[in-house]
Motif scaffolding. Structure first.
Motif, PDB file in Angstrom:
ATOM      1  N   PRO A 194      49.414   4.704  -2.804  1.00 22.62           N
ATOM      2  CA  PRO A 194      49.303   6.216  -3.206  1.00 22.62           C
ATOM      3  C   PRO A 194      49.097   7.055  -1.723  1.00 22.62           C
ATOM      4  O   PRO A 194      49.280   7.965  -1.452  1.00 22.62           O
ATOM      5  CB  PRO A 194      48.187   6.216  -4.083  1.00 22.62           C
ATOM      6  CG  PRO A 194      48.301   5.383  -4.925  1.00 22.62           C
ATOM      7  CD  PRO A 194      48.745   4.255  -3.927  1.00 22.62           C
ATOM      8  N   ASP A 195      48.509   6.269  -0.745  1.00 21.66           N
ATOM      9  CA  ASP A 195      48.250   6.960   0.298  1.00 21.66           C
ATOM     10  C   ASP A 195      49.141   6.733   1.550  1.00 21.66           C
ATOM     11  O   ASP A 195      49.311   7.518   2.426  1.00 21.66           O
ATOM     12  CB  ASP A 195      46.583   6.313   1.062  1.00 21.66           C
ATOM     13  CG  ASP A 195      45.552   6.636  -0.050  1.00 21.66           C
ATOM     14  OD1 ASP A 195      45.498   8.044  -0.352  1.00 21.66           O
ATOM     15  OD2 ASP A 195      44.883   5.704  -0.490  1.00 21.66           O
ATOM     16  N   ARG A 196      49.874   5.518   1.680  1.00 23.08           N
ATOM     17  CA  ARG A 196      50.732   5.238   2.848  1.00 23.08           C
ATOM     18  C   ARG A 196      51.736   4.227   2.348  1.00 23.08           C
ATOM     19  O   ARG A 196      51.254   3.348   1.282  1.00 23.08           O
ATOM     20  CB  ARG A 196      49.687   4.427   3.710  1.00 23.08           C
ATOM     21  CG  ARG A 196      50.243   4.711   5.276  1.00 23.08           C
ATOM     22  CD  ARG A 196      49.796   6.157   5.697  1.00 23.08           C
ATOM     23  NE  ARG A 196      49.883   6.391   7.147  1.00 23.08           N
ATOM     24  CZ  ARG A 196      50.888   6.904   7.957  1.00 23.08           C
ATOM     25  NH1 ARG A 196      51.757   7.826   7.015  1.00 23.08           N
ATOM     26  NH2 ARG A 196      51.070   6.918   9.069  1.00 23.08           N
ATOM     27  N   SER A 197      52.734   4.293   2.839  1.00 19.28           N
ATOM     28  CA  SER A 197      53.692   3.154   2.625  1.00 19.28           C
ATOM     29  C   SER A 197      54.159   2.444   3.918  1.00 19.28           C
ATOM     30  O   SER A 197      53.881   3.152   5.078  1.00 19.28           O
ATOM     31  CB  SER A 197      55.065   3.690   2.155  1.00 19.28           C
ATOM     32  OG  SER A 197      54.774   4.687   0.882  1.00 19.28           O
ATOM     33  N   VAL A 198      54.435   1.290   4.028  1.00 20.54           N
ATOM     34  CA  VAL A 198      54.922   0.449   5.210  1.00 20.54           C
ATOM     35  C   VAL A 198      56.094  -0.105   4.934  1.00 20.54           C
ATOM     36  O   VAL A 198      56.279  -0.911   3.979  1.00 20.54           O
ATOM     37  CB  VAL A 198      53.841  -0.307   5.715  1.00 20.54           C
ATOM     38  CG1 VAL A 198      53.260  -1.275   4.504  1.00 20.54           C
ATOM     39  CG2 VAL A 198      53.903  -1.048   6.948  1.00 20.54           C
ATOM     40  N   ARG A 199      57.164  -0.102   5.939  1.00 19.73           N
ATOM     41  CA  ARG A 199      58.441  -0.960   5.751  1.00 19.73           C
ATOM     42  C   ARG A 199      58.329  -1.829   7.031  1.00 19.73           C
ATOM     43  O   ARG A 199      57.792  -1.575   7.900  1.00 19.73           O
ATOM     44  CB  ARG A 199      59.440   0.069   5.918  1.00 19.73           C
ATOM     45  CG  ARG A 199      60.649  -0.751   5.870  1.00 19.73           C
ATOM     46  CD  ARG A 199      62.078   0.266   6.172  1.00 19.73           C
ATOM     47  NE  ARG A 199      62.076   0.760   7.560  1.00 19.73           N
ATOM     48  CZ  ARG A 199      62.885   1.449   7.945  1.00 19.73           C
ATOM     49  NH1 ARG A 199      63.830   1.999   7.096  1.00 19.73           N
ATOM     50  NH2 ARG A 199      62.987   1.943   9.225  1.00 19.73           N
ATOM     51  N   CYS A 200      58.783  -3.184   6.861  1.00 23.65           N
ATOM     52  CA  CYS A 200      59.027  -3.970   7.949  1.00 23.65           C
ATOM     53  C   CYS A 200      60.357  -4.623   7.925  1.00 23.65           C
ATOM     54  O   CYS A 200      61.160  -4.748   6.809  1.00 23.65           O
ATOM     55  CB  CYS A 200      58.091  -5.497   7.533  1.00 23.65           C
ATOM     56  SG  CYS A 200      58.229  -6.612   8.918  1.00 23.65           S
ATOM     57  N   ALA A 223      46.062   0.229   3.750  1.00 23.77           N
ATOM     58  CA  ALA A 223      47.630   0.000   3.851  1.00 23.77           C
ATOM     59  C   ALA A 223      47.754  -0.476   5.229  1.00 23.77           C
ATOM     60  O   ALA A 223      48.349  -1.438   5.549  1.00 23.77           O
ATOM     61  CB  ALA A 223      48.334   1.084   3.293  1.00 23.77           C
ATOM     62  N   GLU A 224      47.474   0.324   6.410  1.00 28.16           N
ATOM     63  CA  GLU A 224      47.736   0.063   7.717  1.00 28.16           C
ATOM     64  C   GLU A 224      46.918  -1.171   8.071  1.00 28.16           C
ATOM     65  O   GLU A 224      47.536  -2.010   9.033  1.00 28.16           O
ATOM     66  CB  GLU A 224      47.569   1.394   8.604  1.00 28.16           C
ATOM     67  CG  GLU A 224      48.550   2.477   8.351  1.00 28.16           C
ATOM     68  CD  GLU A 224      48.149   3.736   9.265  1.00 28.16           C
ATOM     69  OE1 GLU A 224      47.311   3.544  10.158  1.00 28.16           O
ATOM     70  OE2 GLU A 224      48.862   4.748   8.931  1.00 28.16           O
ATOM     71  N   ALA A 225      45.884  -1.366   7.695  1.00 30.31           N
ATOM     72  CA  ALA A 225      45.194  -2.575   8.103  1.00 30.31           C
ATOM     73  C   ALA A 225      45.554  -3.969   7.689  1.00 30.31           C
ATOM     74  O   ALA A 225      45.404  -5.140   8.477  1.00 30.31           O
ATOM     75  CB  ALA A 225      43.513  -2.121   7.454  1.00 30.31           C
ATOM     76  N   VAL A 226      46.092  -3.964   6.587  1.00 24.76           N
ATOM     77  CA  VAL A 226      46.816  -5.338   5.843  1.00 24.76           C
ATOM     78  C   VAL A 226      47.986  -5.281   6.177  1.00 24.76           C
ATOM     79  O   VAL A 226      48.704  -6.507   6.196  1.00 24.76           O
ATOM     80  CB  VAL A 226      46.577  -5.340   4.556  1.00 24.76           C
ATOM     81  CG1 VAL A 226      45.248  -5.258   3.856  1.00 24.76           C
ATOM     82  CG2 VAL A 226      47.527  -4.086   3.849  1.00 24.76           C
ATOM     83  N   ALA A 227      48.858  -4.366   6.600  1.00 24.86           N
ATOM     84  CA  ALA A 227      50.263  -4.682   6.990  1.00 24.86           C
ATOM     85  C   ALA A 227      50.587  -5.758   7.891  1.00 24.86           C
ATOM     86  O   ALA A 227      51.498  -6.488   7.741  1.00 24.86           O
ATOM     87  CB  ALA A 227      51.008  -3.350   7.488  1.00 24.86           C
ATOM     88  N   PRO A 228      50.018  -5.771   9.204  1.00 24.63           N
ATOM     89  CA  PRO A 228      50.283  -6.842   9.901  1.00 24.63           C
ATOM     90  C   PRO A 228      49.788  -8.239   9.304  1.00 24.63           C
ATOM     91  O   PRO A 228      50.740  -9.248   9.751  1.00 24.63           O
ATOM     92  CB  PRO A 228      49.241  -6.603  11.257  1.00 24.63           C
ATOM     93  CG  PRO A 228      49.141  -5.357  11.252  1.00 24.63           C
ATOM     94  CD  PRO A 228      48.909  -4.797   9.627  1.00 24.63           C
TER      95      PRO A 228
END
Length: 226
Positions: free
Chosen positions: A176-182, A155-160
């Motif tokens: 399920p492991d991580r959420s990301v908001r922009c 999740a963190e690798a693809v967020a950017p």
């Protein structure tokens, strides 16, 4: 001895701890890698590095090929709980067995390469398959949301990548492991959402907004730079 890392993908911590272990000549079979949950679920993913000791002996790792450094970046995202033990074992062997880098059939190296390949494939699938849904939040502001269940911790690798390609200034992705908001190009990472609670394609707008509120609204604060 136990070595603690700050989360499932703490590459900066692994590098720092591995250098210290090598400097003290601690063999791989004496190390147990422990993955600790973050104290604060809303963090900049680069923050663990800032708290790591800087004056660590680098002489041993200086001989490690750049290809192995790049390999580590993908292997740490794999879901195999023994991945850090494998990487430290390989690092130890690269330092003490210089011929390893030229061995195309070494079992440890092949395993790491297969793990990295699986992570790369998962990153590609996440980028290709995740779909965003337009909404309006409780304040009437535009928001796009989406969810996906990757096989590994990507999740963190693809967020950017998504931050550059999703045209909406405000969006959120849940896994399920991580959420990301922009928000306006700034990324904020939060806790994951259990599979059973992910809205999915059949979720209503209300389901999606409820998910967003549960993850981000109670702890809203200014976003960290990506």
């Amino acid at each position: 001895m136990e070595v603690k890392l700050a989360g499932q993908t703490d590459l900066a911590g692994f590098r720092s701890e591995a250098r210290q272990l090598l400097a003290h000549q601690v063999p791989p079979d004496e190390v147990q890698w422990q993955l600790q949950p973050p104290v604060d679920p809303f963090v900049d993913p680069q923050s663990p590095q800032s708290s790591r000791p800087k004056n660590v002996a680098r002489a041993a790792t200086a001989i490690v090929p750049a290809s192995f450094t790049r390999l580590c970046e993908f292997v740490v995202l794999h879901r195999d709980p023994a991945r850090f033990a494998l990487l430290y074992r390989l690092l130890w062997r690269l330092v003490h067995e210089p011929g390893l880098r030229n061995d195309p059939v070494d079992a440890d190296m092949l395993q790491a390469q297969h793990m990295a390949h699986a992570v790369r494939r998962d990153i590609h699938k996440t980028k290709a398959n995740l779909r965003m849904r337009p909404l309006r939040d409780a304040l009437g502001k535009d928001l796009q949301v989406g969810c996906y269940e990757p096989a590994h911790h990507v999740a963190e690798a693809v967020a950017p990548w998504f931050a550059k390609r999703i045209p909406a200034p405000r969006w959120a992705i849940f896994t399920p492991d991580r959420s990301v908001r922009c928000d306006g190009g700034l990324l904020l990472y939060g806790p994951g959402v259990p599979s059973a609670d992910l809205p999915g394609a059949d979720g209503t707008d209300a389901d999606w907004l409820a998910c967003y509120e549960r993850v981000f609204a109670p702890h809203d604060r200014p976003a960290q730079h990506a």
